[in-house]
Design a protein around this motif. Sequence first.
Motif, PDB file in Angstrom:
ATOM      1  N   VAL A  99       0.839  -1.201   0.000  1.00 27.77           N
ATOM      2  CA  VAL A  99       0.000   0.000   0.000  1.00 27.77           C
ATOM      3  C   VAL A  99       0.873   1.250   0.000  1.00 27.77           C
ATOM      4  CG1 VAL A  99      -1.682   1.338   1.320  1.00 27.77           C
ATOM      5  CG2 VAL A  99      -1.955  -1.120   1.109  1.00 27.77           C
ATOM      6  N   ALA A 100       1.927   1.244   0.837  1.00 27.88           N
ATOM      7  CA  ALA A 100       2.836   2.394   0.891  1.00 27.88           C
ATOM      8  C   ALA A 100       3.518   2.607  -0.458  1.00 27.88           C
ATOM      9  CB  ALA A 100       3.877   2.178   1.988  1.00 27.88           C
ATOM     10  N   THR A 101       3.837   1.516  -1.135  1.00 30.49           N
ATOM     11  CA  THR A 101       4.455   1.613  -2.460  1.00 30.49           C
ATOM     12  C   THR A 101       3.500   2.259  -3.458  1.00 30.49           C
ATOM     13  OG1 THR A 101       5.829  -0.349  -2.063  1.00 30.49           O
ATOM     14  CG2 THR A 101       5.486   0.313  -4.358  1.00 30.49           C
ATOM     15  N   PHE A 102       2.244   1.805  -3.449  1.00 31.52           N
ATOM     16  CA  PHE A 102       1.251   2.387  -4.347  1.00 31.52           C
ATOM     17  C   PHE A 102       0.994   3.855  -4.014  1.00 31.52           C
ATOM     18  CE2 PHE A 102      -0.210  -2.160  -4.920  1.00 31.52           C
ATOM     19  CZ  PHE A 102       0.215  -2.237  -6.242  1.00 31.52           C
ATOM     20  N   ASN A 103       1.031   4.179  -2.717  1.00 28.67           N
ATOM     21  CA  ASN A 103       0.901   5.585  -2.323  1.00 28.67           C
ATOM     22  C   ASN A 103       2.039   6.409  -2.910  1.00 28.67           C
ATOM     23  OD1 ASN A 103      -1.432   5.336  -0.841  1.00 28.67           O
ATOM     24  ND2 ASN A 103      -0.382   4.997   1.092  1.00 28.67           N
ATOM     25  N   GLY A 104       3.244   5.823  -2.873  1.00 25.28           N
ATOM     26  CA  GLY A 104       4.405   6.509  -3.441  1.00 25.28           C
ATOM     27  C   GLY A 104       4.257   6.732  -4.933  1.00 25.28           C
ATOM     28  N   ILE A 105       3.680   5.751  -5.617  1.00 24.76           N
ATOM     29  CA  ILE A 105       3.460   5.888  -7.061  1.00 24.76           C
ATOM     30  C   ILE A 105       2.427   6.977  -7.339  1.00 24.76           C
ATOM     31  CG2 ILE A 105       2.568   4.722  -9.119  1.00 24.76           C
ATOM     32  CD1 ILE A 105       3.719   2.107  -7.952  1.00 24.76           C
ATOM     33  N   LEU A 106       1.346   6.975  -6.564  1.00 22.19           N
ATOM     34  CA  LEU A 106       0.274   7.964  -6.761  1.00 22.19           C
ATOM     35  C   LEU A 106       0.744   9.384  -6.454  1.00 22.19           C
ATOM     36  CD1 LEU A 106      -2.783   6.028  -5.250  1.00 22.19           C
ATOM     37  CD2 LEU A 106      -2.311   6.473  -7.666  1.00 22.19           C
ATOM     38  N   THR A 107       1.645   9.518  -5.467  1.00 15.06           N
ATOM     39  CA  THR A 107       2.154  10.847  -5.113  1.00 15.06           C
ATOM     40  C   THR A 107       3.428  11.194  -5.900  1.00 15.06           C
ATOM     41  OG1 THR A 107       3.331   9.864  -3.216  1.00 15.06           O
ATOM     42  CG2 THR A 107       1.160  10.819  -2.796  1.00 15.06           C
ATOM     43  N   LYS A 108       3.674  10.411  -6.963  1.00 16.71           N
ATOM     44  CA  LYS A 108       4.742  10.684  -7.944  1.00 16.71           C
ATOM     45  C   LYS A 108       6.153  10.566  -7.370  1.00 16.71           C
ATOM     46  CE  LYS A 108       1.723  13.634 -10.716  1.00 16.71           C
ATOM     47  NZ  LYS A 108       1.521  14.953 -11.368  1.00 16.71           N
ATOM     48  N   GLU A 109       6.301   9.719  -6.327  1.00 16.28           N
ATOM     49  CA  GLU A 109       7.642   9.489  -5.793  1.00 16.28           C
ATOM     50  C   GLU A 109       8.504   8.706  -6.787  1.00 16.28           C
ATOM     51  OE1 GLU A 109       7.467   7.575  -2.026  1.00 16.28           O
ATOM     52  OE2 GLU A 109       6.553   9.274  -0.982  1.00 16.28           O
ATOM     53  N   TRP A 110       7.853   7.944  -7.674  1.00 20.44           N
ATOM     54  CA  TRP A 110       8.590   7.129  -8.641  1.00 20.44           C
ATOM     55  C   TRP A 110       8.671   7.791 -10.016  1.00 20.44           C
ATOM     56  CZ3 TRP A 110      11.155   2.540  -7.665  1.00 20.44           C
ATOM     57  CH2 TRP A 110      11.001   2.037  -6.368  1.00 20.44           C
ATOM     58  N   LYS A 111       8.187   9.017 -10.122  1.00 23.94           N
ATOM     59  CA  LYS A 111       8.273   9.735 -11.388  1.00 23.94           C
ATOM     60  C   LYS A 111       9.736  10.045 -11.710  1.00 23.94           C
ATOM     61  CE  LYS A 111       6.527  13.800 -13.851  1.00 23.94           C
ATOM     62  NZ  LYS A 111       5.717  15.039 -13.736  1.00 23.94           N
ATOM     63  N   GLY A 112      10.170   9.673 -12.899  1.00 26.79           N
ATOM     64  CA  GLY A 112      11.553   9.910 -13.292  1.00 26.79           C
ATOM     65  C   GLY A 112      12.511   8.835 -12.848  1.00 26.79           C
ATOM     66  N   ALA A 113      12.004   7.800 -12.163  1.00 20.53           N
ATOM     67  CA  ALA A 113      12.871   6.695 -11.726  1.00 20.53           C
ATOM     68  C   ALA A 113      13.274   5.845 -12.928  1.00 20.53           C
ATOM     69  CB  ALA A 113      12.163   5.844 -10.688  1.00 20.53           C
ATOM     70  N   SER A 114      14.394   5.154 -12.799  1.00 28.27           N
ATOM     71  CA  SER A 114      14.891   4.330 -13.905  1.00 28.27           C
ATOM     72  C   SER A 114      14.008   3.112 -14.140  1.00 28.27           C
ATOM     73  CB  SER A 114      16.324   3.877 -13.610  1.00 28.27           C
ATOM     74  OG  SER A 114      16.337   2.996 -12.494  1.00 28.27           O
ATOM     75  N   LYS A 115      14.078   2.585 -15.342  1.00 26.28           N
ATOM     76  CA  LYS A 115      13.317   1.393 -15.689  1.00 26.28           C
ATOM     77  C   LYS A 115      13.752   0.203 -14.833  1.00 26.28           C
ATOM     78  CE  LYS A 115      12.049  -1.570 -19.592  1.00 26.28           C
ATOM     79  NZ  LYS A 115      12.246  -1.834 -21.047  1.00 26.28           N
ATOM     80  N   LYS A 116      15.052   0.143 -14.538  1.00 25.10           N
ATOM     81  CA  LYS A 116      15.587  -0.949 -13.722  1.00 25.10           C
ATOM     82  C   LYS A 116      14.973  -0.935 -12.324  1.00 25.10           C
ATOM     83  CE  LYS A 116      19.962  -2.943 -12.108  1.00 25.10           C
ATOM     84  NZ  LYS A 116      21.455  -2.768 -12.069  1.00 25.10           N
ATOM     85  N   SER A 117      14.863   0.256 -11.722  1.00 26.04           N
ATOM     86  CA  SER A 117      14.298   0.356 -10.372  1.00 26.04           C
ATOM     87  C   SER A 117      12.825  -0.063 -10.368  1.00 26.04           C
ATOM     88  CB  SER A 117      14.451   1.778  -9.830  1.00 26.04           C
ATOM     89  OG  SER A 117      13.666   2.694 -10.560  1.00 26.04           O
ATOM     90  N   LYS A 118      12.097   0.314 -11.406  1.00 20.32           N
ATOM     91  CA  LYS A 118      10.681  -0.047 -11.502  1.00 20.32           C
ATOM     92  C   LYS A 118      10.505  -1.545 -11.714  1.00 20.32           C
ATOM     93  CE  LYS A 118       9.212   4.473 -13.273  1.00 20.32           C
ATOM     94  NZ  LYS A 118       8.655   5.199 -14.439  1.00 20.32           N
ATOM     95  N   THR A 119      11.438  -2.137 -12.471  1.00 20.26           N
ATOM     96  CA  THR A 119      11.389  -3.594 -12.691  1.00 20.26           C
ATOM     97  C   THR A 119      11.588  -4.339 -11.384  1.00 20.26           C
ATOM     98  OG1 THR A 119      12.253  -3.353 -14.945  1.00 20.26           O
ATOM     99  CG2 THR A 119      12.448  -5.530 -13.915  1.00 20.26           C
ATOM    100  N   PHE A 120      12.603  -3.926 -10.605  1.00 18.40           N
ATOM    101  CA  PHE A 120      12.851  -4.563  -9.313  1.00 18.40           C
ATOM    102  C   PHE A 120      11.690  -4.340  -8.348  1.00 18.40           C
ATOM    103  CE2 PHE A 120      17.368  -4.859 -10.520  1.00 18.40           C
ATOM    104  CZ  PHE A 120      17.645  -6.131 -10.051  1.00 18.40           C
ATOM    105  N   LEU A 121      11.057  -3.179  -8.450  1.00 19.26           N
ATOM    106  CA  LEU A 121       9.889  -2.899  -7.610  1.00 19.26           C
ATOM    107  C   LEU A 121       8.764  -3.889  -7.918  1.00 19.26           C
ATOM    108  CD1 LEU A 121       8.368  -1.052  -5.596  1.00 19.26           C
ATOM    109  CD2 LEU A 121       7.612   0.280  -7.580  1.00 19.26           C
ATOM    110  N   GLY A 122       8.489  -4.082  -9.217  1.00 20.41           N
ATOM    111  CA  GLY A 122       7.432  -5.024  -9.617  1.00 20.41           C
ATOM    112  C   GLY A 122       7.739  -6.440  -9.176  1.00 20.41           C
TER     113      GLY A 122
END
Length: 358
Positions: A301-324
């Motif tokens: 939930v905290a991760t999704f909150n971070g996505i909604l509040t644009k904490e992951w905006k501009g993050a690398s594709k690699k970081s998003k892959t590891f997140l998933g």
Amino acid sequence: MFSGILFALLSAVLLGVYALPSKYTKGFAWENTWGGFFFFGMFVIPTIITFLLVKDLWAIYEQIPSWVFFTMFGLSFCWGIGNILWGYSINSIGMALAFSLFLGVITSIDTILPLILVPEGQESVIGTEIGNIMLFGIGIIVSGIALNGYAGILRDKSKGKDNEEKDTKTIRQGILFCVLGAICAAGFNLSYHTGNNLGGIGEIAEIQFGNEPWIARLAVLLPIFMGATISTMLFFSYRLTKNKTWGNYTKSGALTALVLVIAMAVFHDSALVIYGLAAYHLGELGTSVGFAILETGAIMVATFNGILTKEWKGASKKSKTFLGISLVILIIGVLIIAKGNYIKIQENNEVSVNLKVE
């Protein structure tokens, strides 16, 4: 068991969002926001609600051995200290690493120890097939938490947040504070396990005094909150005095910030009450299974909150892959321990049927 999982997930949602209002407490210093949160969340709300709703509270406590309360108080006092140490470690090693370290350690302690510390007359599942399934699931969850933290580190690097060099001593100190904080913060679930499973407070409140299951668990939570109140209030009173920030509570706009702080406390306390219900409905292994689901769900939930509040905006594709990948691993870990709990419940049901037949 299904209702227990649903309660654990609902608790996780509330725990995952409770800190969100802290981003909008304008005019408050860090100690104003979190000092107010602990005051309302650990003392004011639990005290009022418990005394209003729990029938014959003092009569319930009179049935409980004194060692139970001393143990609960000590563990919950440590819980408060753990949260303070974690807050300090964030400044040294960053949110991502601090979050993954903290939850990785606390999840390991708070899901494994209840499997060992069982009430008199019950056998530990450690060393059995069910125990092996549970430990495997816990291992999967911890690895998912670690990967989630690594994804956060990669995100911060890709966004240029780690440009400032930090000396080795500061980083080591931050890691030490984080691990010690997690060990101390494990006191919450262990305190709950002591009061509910070993001391039988919830069962006595429900069966002997006719309280509803969720109300009965309030009687378990109150002593836990009192221990944490003392450790946190001592610290935040010192911090507010040292930084001369008491006056922020009376400034223009403070009322709005205070309402947000109270909302944080309501979400947090509701999460813990619902967690108590989850542990109750999940049966004998509830404080292990429920806590694992709670922490895992809160991370998601905290991760999704971070996505909604644009904490992951501009993050690398690699970081998003590891997140998933980390989120998938966490889900798998929860399914594994849920399977272990289901097998245990089925075994208990078979034993009950056999006893009735005999």
